[in-house]
Design an enzyme around this catalytic site. Structure first.
Site, mmCIF file in Angstrom:
data_model
loop_
_atom_site.group_PDB
_atom_site.id
_atom_site.type_symbol
_atom_site.label_atom_id
_atom_site.label_comp_id
_atom_site.label_asym_id
_atom_site.label_seq_id
_atom_site.Cartn_x
_atom_site.Cartn_y
_atom_site.Cartn_z
ATOM 1 N N GLU A 327 0.833 -1.214 0.000
ATOM 2 C CA GLU A 327 0.000 0.000 0.000
ATOM 3 C C GLU A 327 0.866 1.262 0.000
ATOM 4 O OE1 GLU A 327 -3.201 0.132 -0.461
ATOM 5 O OE2 GLU A 327 -3.361 -2.050 -0.480
ATOM 6 N N ASP A 410 3.673 -4.249 -5.719
ATOM 7 C CA ASP A 410 4.219 -5.538 -5.261
ATOM 8 C C ASP A 410 5.741 -5.536 -5.357
ATOM 9 O OD1 ASP A 410 1.754 -6.588 -4.708
ATOM 10 O OD2 ASP A 410 1.646 -7.900 -6.461
#
Length: 466
Positions: A327, A410
């Protein structure tokens, strides 16, 4: 035959061509979506065994639960989508929009506001339209919550909680929607030739204000937010935030388990005032669904159902940090700012095109407004109907961009050394939320804002092995 059809089409008045084009495009989009959904439902029906590449990731029991859950959701989506399309078509064909506008005029007239008070009539129209939408959508929402989500172990709400929540949402929405709309209409009315610039600036300010106040003042009306207690997890979050210069001020845990066992995490705030919000269902140590209720504890349980029979859910601290690393990657890589810029560029373009088109009386006549051209109706016709082809293309492009951003986030978590923990966290979250890891490629390409699980795991695999 084609030439004859072309001649007949050319002979139609401009307003009829506009109306028919809107209706045909709406059904074309619906049929395309139905075709994609059919392809995906076929995957749910035929993929009854865990594929070989998923053998180490998913057990057959979870795979079957996930398959049945997604199949039920897909079937529900088909019927609710068909109803929505038929309802929208009937409203257009039967003149529902001009009828509701006329009714709004009668109601505001009885309150002492004549036709010259267009903004008052617009607000009555908006209130009636949203009320109609809420009432017709209620049975579908009830079925989704208390049949599908209940059947698959996700619903945590009682009927009383559901209705109280729905009424609260409607009231809060009106408290925001009506004043904002009245000011927007007023700005358009007095803005002169460059009203589209002022209207865009106004919506920009409103969106920034709402983003700023949402988590502090609006979200707490529906869910309980508590600061994450002092401890190892909080210290680790603060250390990670500091390592990438994320200006973290507070970390909250929200009691998402009061309504659903689905899990999530997000951050919000501008400049040097960022906050992180973790759903309690994300945290293995905090999820109420992992705990036995204390004896005599009945206050909250009257509002929510205890689903202690559920398997242990959520992520370990290291996995929570990996999810947060992902995030925060969105922030560090500028994805949030890029999305805001794209959104505002789109908003400005739409207001500019609205300014160009608002003077076209044929647009109003196409939807039954022959004598009047109310600004609110113009906004609805142009933004909702005329721009629908553009909106479809934009939506697809944003979906593609979102998947790209997810891979980048990611990769950022991987650079923080979180590849192994993110790998296991993604598997756990997929399992907790009964995500189905097999998808039709066209359905996935068109709909998935996040890459399929296997693609994300494959991208993390090399780093995990290292």
């Amino acid at each position: 035959a084609m030439a004859l059809a072309g001649d007949l089409w050319a002979e139609l008045p401009a307003e009829r061509r506009i109306f028919c084009s809107v209706l045909l495009f709406s059904w074309a989009v619906y049929l395309w979506e139905a075709f994609l959904a059919h392809r995906q439902r076929r995957v749910y029906r035929t993929t009854t065994h865990v594929p070989q590449e998923l053998g180490q990731i998913m057990d057959s029991e979870t795979f079957e639960k996930s398959r049945l859950y997604q199949l039920d959701k897909s079937t529900f989506s088909f019927w609710s989508g068909l109803y929505s399309e038929v309802e929208g078509t009937m409203i257009l064909l039967c003149g529902g929009i001009p009828f509701l506008w006329k009714l709004s005029g009668q109601i505001s007239g009885r309150a002492g506001f004549g036709p010259e008070y267009e903004i008052v009539q617009s607000l009555v129209f908006l209130l009636l339209a949203t009320l109609f939408s809420a009432v017709t959508g209620l049975p579908w929402s009830l079925y989704n919550t208390f049949v599908i989500e209940e059947k698959h172990g996700f619903n945590q709400q009682t009927l009383g909680f559901f209705f109280k929540d729905a009424i609260k949402k409607f009231v809060v929405t009106q408290c925001i929607l009506l004043p904002v709309t009245s000011l927007l209409l007023y700005i358009i009315k007095i803005g002169g030739d460059y009203f589209f610039i002022y209207a865009w600036l106004f919506t920009l300010v409103v969106s920034l204000v709402l983003v700023t106040i949402y988590a502090d003042y609006i979200a707490p009306l529906f869910d309980k937010f508590i600061p994450l207690p002092e401890g190892e997890l909080k210290q680790q979050i603060e250390t990670m935030a500091k390592s990438i210069d994320f200006p973290l001020t507070k970390v909250y845990v929200v009691e998402g388990s009061k309504r659903s066992s689905h899990s999530n995490a997000y951050f919000y705030g501008f400049f040097k005032n960022k906050r992180i919000v973790l759903f309690d269902t994300l945290l293995e140590d905090y999820s109420a669904l992992n705990k036995e209720p204390a004896e005599g504890e009945d206050g909250e349980n009257e509002e929510t159902k205890s689903k202690t029979k559920n398997k242990k859910q959520g992520c370990k601290n290291e996995e929570v940090l990996a999810v947060l690393g992902h995030e925060l990657g969105h922030w560090k890589l500028g994805h949030t700012v890029k999305n805001i810029i794209i959104s505002q560029m789109n908003s400005f373009l739409c207001f500019f095109l609205f300014a160009v088109l608002i003077g076209q009386k044929e647009l109003f006549a196409a939807f039954g407004f022959y004598d009047t051209q109310p600004t609110l109706i113009g906004l609805m016709i142009i933004f909702q109907f005329i721009f629908s082809p553009y909106n479809e293309v934009l939506s697809f492009c944003l979906t593609v961009l979102s998947r790209r951003f997810e891979f980048q986030a990611d990769a950022f978590a991987k650079e923080l050394g979180k590849a192994k923990d993110l790998y296991s966290a993604l598997i756990k979250l997929n399992k907790d939320n009964l995500g189905f890891p097999v998808s039709d490629w066209i359905f996935s390409m068109w709909h998935y804002s996040h890459p399929p699980l296997l693609e994300r795991l494959q991208a993390l695999k090399d780093a995990k092995q290292e």
